[in-house]
Design a protein around this motif. Structure first.
Motif, short mmCIF file in Angstrom:
data_model
loop_
_atom_site.label_atom_id
_atom_site.label_comp_id
_atom_site.label_asym_id
_atom_site.label_seq_id
_atom_site.Cartn_x
_atom_site.Cartn_y
_atom_site.Cartn_z
N UNK A 155 0.83 -1.21 0.00
CA UNK A 155 0.00 0.00 0.00
C UNK A 155 0.86 1.25 0.00
N UNK A 156 1.94 1.23 0.79
CA UNK A 156 2.86 2.36 0.83
C UNK A 156 3.52 2.57 -0.54
N UNK A 157 3.94 1.48 -1.18
CA UNK A 157 4.57 1.58 -2.50
C UNK A 157 3.58 2.09 -3.54
N UNK A 158 2.32 1.69 -3.40
CA UNK A 158 1.29 2.14 -4.35
C UNK A 158 1.05 3.64 -4.21
N UNK A 159 1.03 4.13 -2.97
CA UNK A 159 0.88 5.58 -2.76
C UNK A 159 2.06 6.34 -3.36
N UNK A 160 3.27 5.77 -3.24
CA UNK A 160 4.45 6.40 -3.82
C UNK A 160 4.32 6.47 -5.34
N UNK A 161 3.79 5.41 -5.93
CA UNK A 161 3.59 5.40 -7.39
C UNK A 161 2.55 6.45 -7.79
N UNK A 162 1.48 6.56 -7.02
CA UNK A 162 0.46 7.58 -7.29
C UNK A 162 1.06 8.98 -7.23
N UNK A 163 1.88 9.22 -6.22
CA UNK A 163 2.51 10.54 -6.07
C UNK A 163 3.41 10.84 -7.25
N UNK A 164 4.15 9.82 -7.70
CA UNK A 164 5.05 10.00 -8.84
C UNK A 164 4.27 10.28 -10.12
N UNK A 165 3.13 9.62 -10.26
CA UNK A 165 2.28 9.85 -11.43
C UNK A 165 1.78 11.28 -11.46
N UNK A 166 1.31 11.76 -10.31
CA UNK A 166 0.80 13.14 -10.22
C UNK A 166 1.91 14.14 -10.52
N UNK A 167 3.09 13.91 -9.95
CA UNK A 167 4.21 14.82 -10.18
C UNK A 167 4.62 14.82 -11.64
N UNK A 168 4.57 13.64 -12.27
CA UNK A 168 4.93 13.55 -13.68
C UNK A 168 3.97 14.33 -14.57
N UNK A 169 2.68 14.26 -14.25
CA UNK A 169 1.67 15.00 -15.01
C UNK A 169 1.91 16.50 -14.88
N UNK A 170 2.29 16.92 -13.68
CA UNK A 170 2.45 18.35 -13.42
C UNK A 170 3.77 18.89 -13.97
N UNK A 171 4.83 18.13 -13.85
CA UNK A 171 6.15 18.69 -14.16
C UNK A 171 6.89 17.99 -15.31
N UNK A 172 6.47 16.79 -15.70
CA UNK A 172 7.20 16.06 -16.72
C UNK A 172 6.73 16.38 -18.13
N UNK A 244 13.74 9.52 -18.76
CA UNK A 244 12.55 9.75 -17.92
C UNK A 244 12.85 10.73 -16.79
N UNK A 245 14.11 10.79 -16.36
CA UNK A 245 14.48 11.72 -15.29
C UNK A 245 13.74 11.43 -14.01
N UNK A 246 13.25 12.50 -13.36
CA UNK A 246 12.57 12.37 -12.08
C UNK A 246 11.17 11.78 -12.18
N UNK A 247 10.70 11.52 -13.41
CA UNK A 247 9.37 10.95 -13.56
C UNK A 247 9.33 9.47 -13.21
N UNK A 248 10.50 8.83 -13.09
CA UNK A 248 10.50 7.38 -12.91
C UNK A 248 11.44 6.96 -11.79
N UNK A 249 10.92 6.08 -10.94
CA UNK A 249 11.71 5.39 -9.94
C UNK A 249 11.46 3.91 -10.11
N UNK A 250 12.49 3.08 -10.23
CA UNK A 250 12.27 1.64 -10.45
C UNK A 250 11.33 1.03 -9.43
N UNK A 251 10.43 0.12 -9.91
CA UNK A 251 9.46 -0.52 -9.02
C UNK A 251 10.14 -1.52 -8.12
#
Length: 251
Positions: A155-172, A244-251
């Motif tokens: 669940x914690x990892x899924x929230x991190x993925x959601x946050x990364x998705x949102x940040x990517x939409x905004x800044x990537x 991908x830069x900051x838009x991606x962190x390995x799963x």
């Protein structure tokens, strides 16, 4: 139309018609098979075997909706080689991907009986998974132990993925988001070849198809991917991660 990757997996064969249901279940749910899901593999041998009575191996066909927004989640699914897209669907019917789950996790976990799904779960790449009643996971969670710990970590990892998705939409940029989208599938695939279409990617990222066509062309010119109709082959993963830069962190 999205054409999903068709991947065959090794599994114990169901016995002859004369075998008992118990024998068939034993052949289907095996230690080796269940451990193809990384969350289940993190359990001890004894804990995993104790779950066999509640696990059911099921085929997950591309396009199948495991549940939709507002549905009661009667089952949770532990994918082995299938990939499941979690999507938010608007009232107008538009769908945007918010996260993706493969063999590293589980979808459909509900912590209380009246809980309803806050997103849709759609099989994006065909394969298999283990199904278990949501009530079984609830009981296991509130009993504590290794499974409860793994569910919390996921669940914690899924929230991190959601946050990364949102940040990517905004800044990537679109190219960075495309790289992230492809890399997320690569993390959960058994090869470097992905059966996807530009239309599918555009819909999931919420951008115009022409934008994906342009971005995919640039990645191909840079030698990162090879794109043929309906198939993307990643040939330089390290380069894709840098792109991908900051838009991606390995799963």
């Amino acid at each position: 139309m999205f054409h999903a990757t068709q991947t065959s997996v090794s599994a114990n064969t169901i016995g002859n018609a004369g075998r008992t249901i118990a024998a068939e279940a034993s052949a289907t749910v095996s230690l080796t098979g269940a451990q193809q899901n990384e969350l289940l593999r993190a359990l001890s041998r004894e804990e995993l075997i104790a779950m066999f009575a509640d696990l059911e191996l099921v085929p997950l066909q591309a396009g199948k909706h495991l549940f939709d927004i507002g549905d009661k989640m009667d089952y949770a699914f532990f994918p082995t080689n299938a990939i499941i897209s979690l999507q938010y669907v608007t009232e107008e019917g538009g769908a945007t991907e918010i996260a993706v789950v493969g063999r590293e996790g589980v979808v459909g976990v509900s912590m209380y009986e009246t809980e309803r799904a806050n997103c849709s779960a759609v099989v994006q790449t065909s394969g298999y998974g283990y199904r278990v009643r949501a009530s079984v996971l609830r009981n296991a969670f509130f009993s504590g132990g290794a499974l409860a710990q793994q569910l919390m970590r996921h669940t914690s990892a899924l929230f991190a993925q959601l946050a990364q998705t949102v940040a990517g939409v905004r800044h990537g940029s679109i190219e960075q988001r495309l790289c992230r989208w492809l890399l997320e599938r690569l993390d959960r695939s058994l090869s470097n070849e992905l059966k996807v279409t530009q239309e599918m990617i555009a819909n999931m990222l919420g951008v115009r198809r022409e934008s994906i066509t342009c971005s995919a062309g640039k990645l191909q010119e840079e030698g990162l991917i090879v794109y043929r109709r309906g198939t993307v082959t990643v040939i330089d993963r390290a380069g894709m991660e840098r792109r991908a830069g900051g838009c991606y962190t390995p799963a």
